[in-house]
Scaffold this active site. Structure first.
Site, PDB file in Angstrom:
ATOM      1  N   LEU A 180      15.560  -8.257   0.988  1.00  0.00           N
ATOM      2  CA  LEU A 180      15.904  -7.654   2.137  1.00  0.00           C
ATOM      3  C   LEU A 180      16.679  -8.818   2.774  1.00  0.00           C
ATOM      4  O   LEU A 180      17.307  -8.762   4.071  1.00  0.00           O
ATOM      5  CB  LEU A 180      14.957  -7.471   2.901  1.00  0.00           C
ATOM      6  CG  LEU A 180      14.255  -5.789   2.792  1.00  0.00           C
ATOM      7  CD1 LEU A 180      13.231  -5.506   3.550  1.00  0.00           C
ATOM      8  CD2 LEU A 180      15.420  -4.724   2.671  1.00  0.00           C
ATOM      9  N   TYR A 193       6.369  -9.101  15.249  1.00  0.00           N
ATOM     10  CA  TYR A 193       6.593  -7.946  14.472  1.00  0.00           C
ATOM     11  C   TYR A 193       6.802  -6.755  15.329  1.00  0.00           C
ATOM     12  O   TYR A 193       7.810  -6.189  14.785  1.00  0.00           O
ATOM     13  CB  TYR A 193       4.914  -7.749  14.042  1.00  0.00           C
ATOM     14  CG  TYR A 193       4.783  -6.238  13.124  1.00  0.00           C
ATOM     15  CD1 TYR A 193       5.312  -6.582  11.726  1.00  0.00           C
ATOM     16  CD2 TYR A 193       4.343  -5.181  13.653  1.00  0.00           C
ATOM     17  CE1 TYR A 193       5.062  -5.251  10.868  1.00  0.00           C
ATOM     18  CE2 TYR A 193       4.172  -4.103  13.144  1.00  0.00           C
ATOM     19  CZ  TYR A 193       4.637  -4.086  11.690  1.00  0.00           C
ATOM     20  OH  TYR A 193       4.507  -2.758  11.095  1.00  0.00           O
ATOM     21  N   GLN A 236       0.837  -1.189   0.193  1.00  0.00           N
ATOM     22  CA  GLN A 236       0.025  -0.004   0.054  1.00  0.00           C
ATOM     23  C   GLN A 236       0.810   1.522  -0.138  1.00  0.00           C
ATOM     24  O   GLN A 236       0.575   2.065  -1.050  1.00  0.00           O
ATOM     25  CB  GLN A 236      -1.041  -0.105   1.332  1.00  0.00           C
ATOM     26  CG  GLN A 236      -1.797   1.435   1.616  1.00  0.00           C
ATOM     27  CD  GLN A 236      -2.268   1.370   2.791  1.00  0.00           C
ATOM     28  OE1 GLN A 236      -3.667   1.129   2.866  1.00  0.00           O
ATOM     29  NE2 GLN A 236      -1.731   1.702   3.982  1.00  0.00           N
ATOM     30  N   ASP A 237       1.739   1.281   0.979  1.00  0.00           N
ATOM     31  CA  ASP A 237       2.751   2.570   1.002  1.00  0.00           C
ATOM     32  C   ASP A 237       3.424   2.683  -0.306  1.00  0.00           C
ATOM     33  O   ASP A 237       3.630   3.919  -0.530  1.00  0.00           O
ATOM     34  CB  ASP A 237       3.268   2.614   2.262  1.00  0.00           C
ATOM     35  CG  ASP A 237       2.241   2.578   3.594  1.00  0.00           C
ATOM     36  OD1 ASP A 237       1.261   2.582   3.341  1.00  0.00           O
ATOM     37  OD2 ASP A 237       2.853   2.740   4.827  1.00  0.00           O
ATOM     38  N   ARG A 244      -5.516  -1.152   0.918  1.00  0.00           N
ATOM     39  CA  ARG A 244      -4.964  -2.016   2.053  1.00  0.00           C
ATOM     40  C   ARG A 244      -5.092  -3.345   1.647  1.00  0.00           C
ATOM     41  O   ARG A 244      -6.340  -3.633   1.097  1.00  0.00           O
ATOM     42  CB  ARG A 244      -5.841  -1.520   3.112  1.00  0.00           C
ATOM     43  CG  ARG A 244      -5.372  -1.863   4.533  1.00  0.00           C
ATOM     44  CD  ARG A 244      -3.862  -1.615   5.109  1.00  0.00           C
ATOM     45  NE  ARG A 244      -3.899  -1.481   6.431  1.00  0.00           N
ATOM     46  CZ  ARG A 244      -2.531  -1.756   6.897  1.00  0.00           C
ATOM     47  NH1 ARG A 244      -1.731  -2.147   6.263  1.00  0.00           N
ATOM     48  NH2 ARG A 244      -2.644  -1.361   8.380  1.00  0.00           N
ATOM     49  N   SER A 286       6.875   1.693  13.532  1.00  0.00           N
ATOM     50  CA  SER A 286       5.435   1.318  13.800  1.00  0.00           C
ATOM     51  C   SER A 286       4.904   1.471  15.159  1.00  0.00           C
ATOM     52  O   SER A 286       5.609   1.290  15.922  1.00  0.00           O
ATOM     53  CB  SER A 286       5.118  -0.271  13.439  1.00  0.00           C
ATOM     54  OG  SER A 286       3.900  -0.656  13.823  1.00  0.00           O
ATOM     55  N   GLU A 289       2.976  -0.458  16.463  1.00  0.00           N
ATOM     56  CA  GLU A 289       3.041  -1.705  17.426  1.00  0.00           C
ATOM     57  C   GLU A 289       4.316  -1.694  18.183  1.00  0.00           C
ATOM     58  O   GLU A 289       4.078  -2.702  19.180  1.00  0.00           O
ATOM     59  CB  GLU A 289       2.989  -2.690  16.330  1.00  0.00           C
ATOM     60  CG  GLU A 289       1.803  -2.972  15.438  1.00  0.00           C
ATOM     61  CD  GLU A 289       0.597  -3.674  16.412  1.00  0.00           C
ATOM     62  OE1 GLU A 289       0.964  -4.677  17.086  1.00  0.00           O
ATOM     63  OE2 GLU A 289      -0.357  -2.976  16.590  1.00  0.00           O
TER      64      GLU A 289
END
Ligand code: G4F
Length: 335
Positions: A58, A156, A13-14, A191, A132, A134
């Site tokens: 990554l 996460y 999304q981003d 999303r 984040s 989170e």
């Protein structure tokens, strides 16, 4: 020469909003993709034809060095991650590797390739890390600011804490222009269907169209500070345009419950009586939960001049209208 940006997580999304925004600002934009067939690659190429793709993973430092060498970016936006919190409990090691160590590898690639000093000082490449909310997890104070201690509640969240601190560490150790944006939940019609806002907007649209009977969710008591992803990408860019690198909370400052999300989503589809259409199933609950988040983005407002433009009601309406259109049209894209 136009500025060059390298975006990891380009099919997310981003990444998609960021690519379009940077192209509109006159950048040459490169999106990093893993070498294998991914149906979303065609989608981003159709969406942003100016976008160039570059290979990199990554989990593989040498491929990241190769990508950074090839692109020679002025700005790197590290948006890639295993970003679905529920999945991170089932694939904890992989999440640690990609969402956590992946940040270190990306920073290393920038440090090594970025010159003129291989130690980073004088490095012309600017780095943005997608941190984040989170990380706040079991929150220690409300609202959460850049100084609020972290208490992650998932693999996460723990991996994001590592990514955050290693970004700060590379800034302090090597003088890299590295920023971390502590982004609260940000949503849009783009999303993924696994996240609660889109699961709701899509489920409501399908119920309205007679394609689905009920919406089955997990913990209905959670509350989040939900903003619009397009607004948040503007904040990410602004962070890399300052004289000095720093970390910023990006949030709307408003918290809403899942009940409010449901109310607005069903209303947007013209359904008043919805309580019996929603059920909770333990299959969708998590071993540990983040109950409530509220961000304080005062620093971003004062230093970056950033504030969100789209409010929660508008966001939910935008998502439901998009899903009504997509689902009427055969269910949108297969990704
Ligand atoms: O939409 P969610 O899955 O997002 P979550 O866990 O807050 O994480 C998202 O935002 C973070 C920013 O704070 C990002 F870093 C992260 O990558 C991701 O984008 O869940 C939101 C809340 C949770 O409390 C969850 O337990 O909704 C609750 N929920 C209730 N039923 C559900 C469901 N979440 C999902 N995904 N699916 C459900 O059926």
């Amino acid at each position: 020469m136009p500025p060059r940006a390298l975006i990891t997580g380009i099919t997310g999304q981003d990444g998609r909003y960021m690519a379009q925004m940077l192209v509109a600002k006159g950048y040459d934009v490169y999106g990093m993709v893993r070498g294998q067939a991914n149906p979303k690659i065609r989608m981003v190429q159709e969406e942003t034809p100016e976008l160039e793709l570059v290979e990199g993973d990554l989990q593989d430092l040498s491929s990241l060095i190769g990508a950074v060498e090839q692109v020679q970016p002025d700005e790197v936006y590290n948006l890639a991650a295993i970003s679905f919190v529920a999945l991170s409990f089932r694939q904890a090691e992989l999440t640690g590797d990609i969402t956590g160590l992946g940040v270190l590898r990306m920073l290393e690639a920038v440090r090594i390739v970025g010159g003129p000093s291989s130690q980073g000082s004088g490095n012309r490449m600017r780095f943005y890390q997608a941190s984040s909310s989170e990380m706040f997890g079991k929150v220690r104070e409300t609202p959460q600011t850049e100084r609020t201690p972290f208490h992650p509640r998932s693999p996460y969240g723990a991996a994001k804490v590592f990514g955050h601190y290693i970004t700060v560490n590379y800034r302090e150790s090597y003088g890299l222009y590295a920023c971390s944006g502590i982004c609260f939940n940000h949503e849009s019609p783009r999303r993924g269907l696994e996240f609660v806002t889109r699961k709701v907007s899509n489920g409501v649209a399908r119920i309205k169209l007679g394609l689905q009977e009920k919406l089955t969710l997990g913990n209905l008591d959670a509350a989040r500070d939900w903003g619009y992803a397009g607004d948040f990408c503007e904040a990410m860019w602004l962070m890399l345009q300052q004289d000095e690198p720093d970390d910023y909370v990006i949030a709307t400052g408003e918290t809403h419950t899942i009940g409010e999300l449901l109310q607005l989503a069903f209303a947007a589809a013209g359904i008043d009586d919805w309580k019996d259409l929603v059920e909770s199933d333990p299959r969708f609950t998590r071993p540990a939960e983040v109950d409530i988040l509220t961000g304080d983005a005062t620093k971003a407002r004062d230093k970056l001049g950033w504030k969100p433009k789209v409010d929660f009601a508008e966001l939910v309406r935008m998502m439901v209208e998009n899903d009504l259109a997509e689902e009427s049209n055969g269910g949108g894209r297969p990704y």
